[in-house]
Write a protein that holds these residues in place. Structure first.
Motif, mmCIF file in Angstrom:
data_model
loop_
_atom_site.group_PDB
_atom_site.id
_atom_site.type_symbol
_atom_site.label_atom_id
_atom_site.label_comp_id
_atom_site.label_asym_id
_atom_site.label_seq_id
_atom_site.Cartn_x
_atom_site.Cartn_y
_atom_site.Cartn_z
ATOM 1 N N GLY A 110 -0.176 -27.530 -67.205
ATOM 2 C CA GLY A 110 -1.402 -26.772 -66.967
ATOM 3 C C GLY A 110 -1.227 -25.900 -65.740
ATOM 4 N N GLU A 111 -2.234 -25.111 -65.464
ATOM 5 C CA GLU A 111 -2.169 -24.217 -64.308
ATOM 6 C C GLU A 111 -2.569 -24.953 -63.041
ATOM 7 N N ALA A 112 -1.737 -24.832 -62.024
ATOM 8 C CA ALA A 112 -1.990 -25.473 -60.736
ATOM 9 C C ALA A 112 -2.858 -24.564 -59.878
ATOM 10 N N SER A 113 -3.863 -25.148 -59.241
ATOM 11 C CA SER A 113 -4.734 -24.398 -58.331
ATOM 12 C C SER A 113 -4.895 -25.192 -57.044
ATOM 13 N N PHE A 114 -4.669 -24.501 -55.923
ATOM 14 C CA PHE A 114 -4.891 -25.144 -54.634
ATOM 15 C C PHE A 114 -6.378 -25.122 -54.320
ATOM 16 N N GLU A 115 -6.869 -26.251 -53.832
ATOM 17 C CA GLU A 115 -8.266 -26.359 -53.427
ATOM 18 C C GLU A 115 -8.353 -26.171 -51.912
ATOM 19 N N ALA A 116 -9.546 -25.938 -51.422
ATOM 20 C CA ALA A 116 -9.752 -25.683 -49.994
ATOM 21 C C ALA A 116 -9.278 -26.853 -49.124
ATOM 22 N N ASP A 117 -9.353 -28.066 -49.649
ATOM 23 C CA ASP A 117 -8.966 -29.236 -48.849
ATOM 24 C C ASP A 117 -7.458 -29.507 -48.882
ATOM 25 N N ILE A 125 -7.361 -32.871 -63.319
ATOM 26 C CA ILE A 125 -6.603 -33.840 -62.534
ATOM 27 C C ILE A 125 -6.405 -33.331 -61.109
ATOM 28 N N GLN A 126 -6.701 -34.188 -60.133
ATOM 29 C CA GLN A 126 -6.474 -33.841 -58.733
ATOM 30 C C GLN A 126 -5.205 -34.513 -58.247
ATOM 31 N N LEU A 127 -4.390 -33.732 -57.545
ATOM 32 C CA LEU A 127 -3.135 -34.224 -56.996
ATOM 33 C C LEU A 127 -3.080 -33.902 -55.516
ATOM 34 N N SER A 128 -2.359 -34.705 -54.768
ATOM 35 C CA SER A 128 -2.144 -34.387 -53.357
ATOM 36 C C SER A 128 -0.677 -34.641 -53.039
ATOM 37 N N ALA A 129 -0.214 -33.946 -52.021
ATOM 38 C CA ALA A 129 1.177 -34.104 -51.602
ATOM 39 C C ALA A 129 1.320 -33.697 -50.147
ATOM 40 N N THR A 130 2.376 -34.202 -49.539
ATOM 41 C CA THR A 130 2.714 -33.802 -48.185
ATOM 42 C C THR A 130 3.369 -32.427 -48.195
ATOM 43 N N ASN A 131 4.162 -32.175 -49.234
ATOM 44 C CA ASN A 131 4.905 -30.910 -49.350
ATOM 45 C C ASN A 131 4.731 -30.324 -50.741
ATOM 46 N N PHE A 132 4.811 -29.006 -50.804
ATOM 47 C CA PHE A 132 4.719 -28.291 -52.073
ATOM 48 C C PHE A 132 5.877 -27.295 -52.159
ATOM 49 N N ILE A 133 6.433 -27.168 -53.335
ATOM 50 C CA ILE A 133 7.446 -26.142 -53.606
ATOM 51 C C ILE A 133 6.894 -25.263 -54.710
ATOM 52 N N ILE A 134 6.824 -23.978 -54.440
ATOM 53 C CA ILE A 134 6.354 -23.036 -55.456
ATOM 54 C C ILE A 134 7.589 -22.349 -56.036
ATOM 55 N N ALA A 135 7.880 -22.676 -57.299
ATOM 56 C CA ALA A 135 9.062 -22.144 -57.984
ATOM 57 C C ALA A 135 8.638 -21.620 -59.345
ATOM 58 N N THR A 136 7.706 -20.666 -59.309
ATOM 59 C CA THR A 136 7.086 -20.198 -60.548
ATOM 60 C C THR A 136 7.856 -19.103 -61.262
ATOM 61 N N GLY A 137 8.896 -18.573 -60.659
ATOM 62 C CA GLY A 137 9.714 -17.576 -61.347
ATOM 63 C C GLY A 137 8.982 -16.271 -61.581
ATOM 64 N N GLN A 138 9.440 -15.557 -62.610
ATOM 65 C CA GLN A 138 8.890 -14.241 -62.922
ATOM 66 C C GLN A 138 8.265 -14.251 -64.312
ATOM 67 N N ALA A 139 7.419 -13.286 -64.542
ATOM 68 C CA ALA A 139 6.834 -13.083 -65.865
ATOM 69 C C ALA A 139 6.840 -11.591 -66.156
#
Length: 191
Positions: A110-117, A125-139
């Motif tokens: 599904g599409e990931a969306s960052f929330e204000a918090d 589904i809500q997820l949390s993490a200490t670190n994020f890697i954005i590797a979305t490539g090109q379209a």
């Protein structure tokens, strides 16, 4: 809410390499993909292009060897070639996701969306993490220009049931630059 050491956004080669590497180091990792598991390269880019190019290159080599031990140049059967390409690519998403599951890496489609918090949502589904890697490539993108109704993306080209009599490639992206020989060779031979 599921909590991770790292969430990778993008299930293509770059994101997967990061996810598997971090998982091997003992981190709790999740991967989020909004489109096809495996990303552009194996589904709509490098790998399918190589399948198509192999036939074009074999035809070219046969042509070059006429009178030097070979007679007759094989013709490209586009529908058969596309069936071969599709047989390969249709297995990529399930195989990729299955690999993540077998390794014990959480995966969300599904599409990931960052929330204000600082949390991430994927659908409900809500997820949390200490670190994020954005590797979305090109379209690919169709530019807003006169005649845009005639334009197709590289994704469209790789899924053509029939090869058009004429084709023009435009754009500076890697796929267009890598693909230049393929349609030109196929179209020249199909006329």
């Amino acid at each position: 809410m599921a909590d991770f050491d790292c969430i990778v956004i993008g299930g293509g080669p770059g994101g997967l390499a990061a996810a598997y590497g971090l998982h091997e180091r003992g981190l709790k990792v999740a991967v989020v993909e909004k489109d096809l598991w495996g990303g552009t390269c194996p589904n709509r880019g490098c790998d399918p292009k190589k399948i198509l190019m192999a036939a074009v290159e074999a035809q070219g080599r046969s042509e070059a060897l006429q009178g030097h031990g070979l007679t007759g140049v094989p013709q490209i059967d586009w529908s058969s070639l596309m069936a071969t390409k599709r047989a390969y690519t249709e297995k990529i998403p399930t195989g990729t996701q299955g690999g993540l599951q077998s390794a014990g890496i959480a995966n969300y489609h599904g599409e990931a969306s960052f929330e204000a918090d600082g949390h991430l949502t994927v659908g409900d589904i809500q997820l949390s993490a200490t670190n994020f890697i954005i590797a979305t490539g090109q379209a690919p993108r169709i530019p807003n220009i006169t005649g845009q109704e005639w334009l197709r993306t590289s994704n469209d080209f790789l899924d053509l049931d029939t090869l058009p009599a004429d084709i023009t490639l435009m754009g500076p992206d890697t796929l267009v630059l890598n693909w230049r020989p393929l349609p030109m060779l196929l179209v020249v031979r199909s006329i």
